[in-house]
Write a protein that holds these residues in place. Structure first.
Motif, PDB file in Angstrom:
ATOM      1  N   ALA A  32      42.226  44.139  49.670  1.00 41.35           N
ATOM      2  CA  ALA A  32      41.382  43.633  48.596  1.00 41.35           C
ATOM      3  C   ALA A  32      41.190  42.126  48.755  1.00 41.35           C
ATOM      4  CB  ALA A  32      42.023  43.952  47.248  1.00 41.35           C
ATOM      5  N   ALA A  33      39.978  41.669  48.458  1.00 35.79           N
ATOM      6  CA  ALA A  33      39.677  40.245  48.612  1.00 35.79           C
ATOM      7  C   ALA A  33      40.320  39.441  47.488  1.00 35.79           C
ATOM      8  CB  ALA A  33      38.173  40.034  48.614  1.00 35.79           C
ATOM      9  N   THR A  34      41.041  38.409  47.847  1.00 39.47           N
ATOM     10  CA  THR A  34      41.605  37.469  46.891  1.00 39.47           C
ATOM     11  C   THR A  34      41.485  36.075  47.481  1.00 39.47           C
ATOM     12  OG1 THR A  34      43.811  37.805  47.837  1.00 39.47           O
ATOM     13  CG2 THR A  34      43.260  39.105  45.880  1.00 39.47           C
ATOM     14  N   LEU A  35      41.641  35.077  46.625  1.00 39.02           N
ATOM     15  CA  LEU A  35      41.601  33.702  47.087  1.00 39.02           C
ATOM     16  C   LEU A  35      43.008  33.255  47.476  1.00 39.02           C
ATOM     17  CD1 LEU A  35      39.226  32.144  44.397  1.00 39.02           C
ATOM     18  CD2 LEU A  35      38.641  33.137  46.613  1.00 39.02           C
ATOM     19  N   LYS A  36      43.103  32.514  48.570  1.00 41.10           N
ATOM     20  CA  LYS A  36      44.402  32.036  49.038  1.00 41.10           C
ATOM     21  C   LYS A  36      44.416  30.521  49.052  1.00 41.10           C
ATOM     22  CE  LYS A  36      45.321  36.156  51.836  1.00 41.10           C
ATOM     23  NZ  LYS A  36      45.639  36.685  53.192  1.00 41.10           N
ATOM     24  N   LYS A  37      45.485  29.976  48.531  1.00 38.89           N
ATOM     25  CA  LYS A  37      45.615  28.530  48.424  1.00 38.89           C
ATOM     26  C   LYS A  37      45.514  27.875  49.790  1.00 38.89           C
ATOM     27  CE  LYS A  37      48.526  24.968  46.326  1.00 38.89           C
ATOM     28  NZ  LYS A  37      49.776  24.698  45.578  1.00 38.89           N
TER      29      LYS A  37
END
Length: 433
Positions: A32-37
């Motif tokens: 699943a697409a998520t934002l990564k720091k």
């Protein structure tokens, strides 16, 4: 997903691609697409750079790159740059479907921007919905669709042909001939146009469809010559649209006595065919390059001077695509504030995008906003007539923004809400295509 006969074939074709490339169907939620720091925000640009649809779609890719460059130069999204991942769909519906899987599952983009035709949109929607992902569809379409995974920045039928048909009847006469490319958008658009035509007291003399990408209009023009309409209503797209206008003039038809009224033939197509072939014809759209306001002047000058302005013009579809980048930015920022950056998903962006406004200072066409229920766009319809230099003179414009109504000619179907299509019985069906 609600299956109908009109989408079963496309869904079956999409499934066959999945069987041919099983490695793309990765079941784990880890994909699943998520934002990564510390990492850029990846988005997928899914347009055709080659083939019959490249005329409008290459410019969609170029203007999105320009928009994201602009956003990044101004701090990105919450200080994080956007990184477009560009693919060529090659004007092939199977490629659209396959590349959608790659962008979502392999590249892990947080959102997709893509498609010009409804046929390509419907080819990728099963994947987008299965993965609960997000598609920004940045052009006009026919409506009769209610999904929970799309945001649309182009006009619906009630925002262009509803004005265009009575305008043409009043100016040129009641007799009309319909010509379109042979797929879902022209056919559904013409269903809408027939309703507006009947209300305007018009008469439909004929209705013809040619294969998508075809350049042979001799038989159709022969039927038009025999029918003698007052004007032609065109939903022909891409390279076919250019061929149609050229052959119209080459066959001796006169624009002053039988103009073409189109939903697709703008500055890009006119530049590709030559202004002589476009002059005198009409287009309904929310944007024209000649719009006289400071934001549009800045947009036109900036884009054409940039490395992306190689094709020498702006266009309604480009501007709607440009706006989709800013709708995405606002939606992502709103979602991050609501759920926290680490919890942002494609669906949370969509769910937080209702009511987003792109103000006059950013939008070349003027203020627009996303409907809180159906996630289409409130905008001002306009009608332009092509001039001898290939630009368009605006001959009619709405006084205020018009609400998007995806079921304008199907009131008995129900109402599109943020959770699905609510029928007269109160039941809600999700992802109706």
């Amino acid at each position: 997903m609600q299956f109908t006969r009109r989408n079963l074939l496309k869904t079956t074709a999409a499934a066959s691609v999945a069987i041919a490339a099983p490695h793309l169907w990765l079941p784990s939620e880890a994909h699943a697409a998520t934002l990564k720091k510390g990492e850029p925000i990846k988005v997928g640009l899914l347009f055709s750079l080659t083939g019959a649809l490249a005329v409008p779609e290459e410019d969609s890719t170029l203007v999105l790159q320009y928009a994201f460059d602009e956003i990044n130069k101004n701090g990105g999204v919450n200080g994080v740059p956007v990184e477009p991942v560009i693919v060529d769909a090659k004007s092939d519906f199977n490629v659209y479907s396959e590349k959608t899987k790659e962008l979502i599952l392999r590249e892990k983009v947080i959102a997709l921007f893509g498609c010009y035709t409804s046929a390509s949109r419907k080819a990728i929607l099963p994947t987008v919905m299965q993965r609960d992902h997000l598609l920004y569809y940045p052009t006009c379409y026919e409506g009769a669709e209610c999904t929970q995974n799309t945001i649309c920045t182009g006009p619906l039928a009630n925002q262009h042909s509803q004005d265009l048909i009575p305008f043409m009847v009043e100016k040129f006469g009641k007799k009309v001939f319909f010509v379109g490319s042979n797929y879902v958008w022209p056919k559904e658009s013409n269903k809408n146009a027939k309703v507006w035509l009947e209300k305007a007291g018009g008469e439909l003399l004929g209705e013809e469809y040619i294969p998508l990408g075809s350049s042979e209009f001799g038989p159709v023009l022969g039927k038009i010559r025999d029918a003698k309409p007052d004007f032609i209503f065109s939903t022909v797209v891409g390279a076919s649209d250019i061929a149609f206008h050229k052959q119209f003039k080459q066959e001796g038809f006169k624009v002053d006595s039988m103009p073409i009224a189109s939903l697709t033939t703008g500055e890009i197509e006119t530049r590709a065919m030559g202004a002589d072939f476009g002059a005198g014809h009409f287009l309904s759209a929310p944007y024209f390059q000649t719009l006289d306001n400071p934001t549009n002047q800045k947009f036109v000058e900036g884009f054409l001077k940039s490395k992306y302005g190689k094709n020498g013009t702006t266009h309604y579809n480009m501007e709607e695509t440009y706006l989709s980048a800013y709708v995405f930015k606002a939606g992502l920022e709103k979602a991050a504030a609501a759920v926290g950056v680490e919890n942002v998903t494609p669906r949370s962006i969509r769910d937080n995008s209702g009511g987003i406004r792109i103000e006059d200072a950013v939008s070349p066409e003027g203020l627009i906003w996303i409907d809180e229920n159906n996630f289409n766009t409130w905008l001002k319809p306009k009608i332009g007539q092509c001039q001898a230099d290939g630009t368009f003179k605006i001959v009619k414009a709405a006084d205020k923004q018009v609400a998007p109504d995806p079921y304008s000619i199907y009131p008995d179907a129900g109402t599109c809400t943020k959770d699905g299509l609510k029928g007269p019985d109160g039941k809600v069906r999700k992802n109706v295509i």
